[in-house]
Design an enzyme around this catalytic site. Structure first.
Site, mmCIF file in Angstrom:
data_model
loop_
_atom_site.group_PDB
_atom_site.id
_atom_site.type_symbol
_atom_site.label_atom_id
_atom_site.label_comp_id
_atom_site.label_asym_id
_atom_site.label_seq_id
_atom_site.Cartn_x
_atom_site.Cartn_y
_atom_site.Cartn_z
ATOM 1 C CG ASN A 142 21.084 -28.187 50.338
ATOM 2 O OD1 ASN A 142 21.946 -27.740 51.086
ATOM 3 N ND2 ASN A 142 21.355 -29.045 49.379
ATOM 4 C CD GLU B 42 20.232 -33.552 49.263
ATOM 5 O OE1 GLU B 42 20.730 -34.672 49.501
ATOM 6 O OE2 GLU B 42 20.553 -32.842 48.280
ATOM 7 C CB CYS C 193 15.980 -25.195 47.722
ATOM 8 S SG CYS C 193 15.785 -26.218 46.281
ATOM 9 C CD GLU D 242 17.960 -21.228 46.685
ATOM 10 O OE1 GLU D 242 17.975 -22.292 47.351
ATOM 11 O OE2 GLU D 242 18.305 -21.175 45.505
ATOM 12 C CB CYS E 237 15.374 -24.854 41.736
ATOM 13 S SG CYS E 237 14.170 -24.848 43.074
ATOM 14 C CB CYS F 25 14.048 -21.351 45.047
ATOM 15 S SG CYS F 25 14.362 -22.752 46.142
HETATM 16 N N1 THU Z 1 19.300 -26.815 45.813
HETATM 17 C C1 THU Z 1 19.163 -25.707 46.583
HETATM 18 O O1 THU Z 1 19.242 -25.770 47.826
HETATM 19 N N2 THU Z 1 18.925 -24.545 45.963
HETATM 20 C C2 THU Z 1 18.827 -24.381 44.610
HETATM 21 O O2 THU Z 1 18.432 -23.326 44.142
HETATM 22 C C3 THU Z 1 19.208 -25.476 43.736
HETATM 23 C C4 THU Z 1 19.157 -26.817 44.369
HETATM 24 C C5 THU Z 1 19.575 -28.095 46.479
HETATM 25 C C6 THU Z 1 18.429 -29.079 46.444
HETATM 26 C C7 THU Z 1 19.166 -30.386 46.592
HETATM 27 O O3 THU Z 1 19.383 -30.642 47.977
HETATM 28 C C8 THU Z 1 20.516 -30.132 45.946
HETATM 29 O O4 THU Z 1 20.655 -28.723 45.841
HETATM 30 C C9 THU Z 1 20.674 -30.754 44.563
HETATM 31 O O5 THU Z 1 19.603 -30.425 43.749
#
Ligand code: THU
Length: 139
Positions: free
Chosen positions: A48, A50, A59, A61, A92, A95
């Protein structure tokens, strides 16, 4: 569900764990690593990433899949989501949609954590009746 050999799956999990170490998550501090096995048998990674403008976060994925596409890979056997949470992390909604674009309905999506706890879904279970290329293209 498609069978992946144990040793190969262990390699994919190892790659997801390595990706986890690279996560850029200073705002949520929720680090996620992903790794996928392509149809050609290559392992691709993502974490991920940010952003100070929070909504621009991508994310693990989706970064993993984009990373594969830019390497010439558009078909996949499995994707692994690695976190160091006791509670396993499901993909999520965004994704799930992107996974449904590139994976067979029967492909496994596997959440793994640092204790090696695992939860396996099929793409179909995560997003039934998904809107996919077949709904737009003459496939
Ligand atoms: N996140 C992912 O990388 N994958 C997911 O399927 C769930 C959420 C990340 C996004 C964000 O940087 C952090 O987790 C919190 O939501």
């Amino acid at each position: 569900m498609n069978e992946i050999k144990t040793e190969l799956l262990d390699e994919v999990i190892k790659a997801a764990k390595a990706s986890y170490q690279l996560a850029y998550a200073p705002y949520s501090n929720f680090h996620v690593g992903a790794s996928a096995l392509t149809a050609k048998g290559n392992i691709v990674q993502g974490c991920n990433v940010e952003n100070a403008s929070y909504g621009l976060t991508v994310c693990a994925e989706r970064n993993c899949i984009s990373n594969a596409v830019i390497s010439g890979e558009q078909n996949f056997q499995v994707i692994v989501i690695y976190t160091e949470q006791d509670k396993l992390t499901p993909p999520c909604g965004a994704c799930r949609q992107v996974i449904a674009e590139f994976f067979e309905q029967s492909a496994p999506v596997i959440a793994v954590n640092h204790k090696n706890d695992r939860k396996v879904w099929t793409v179909q279970q995560l997003l039934p009746d998904a809107f996919t290329p077949k709904d737009l293209l003459d496939l």
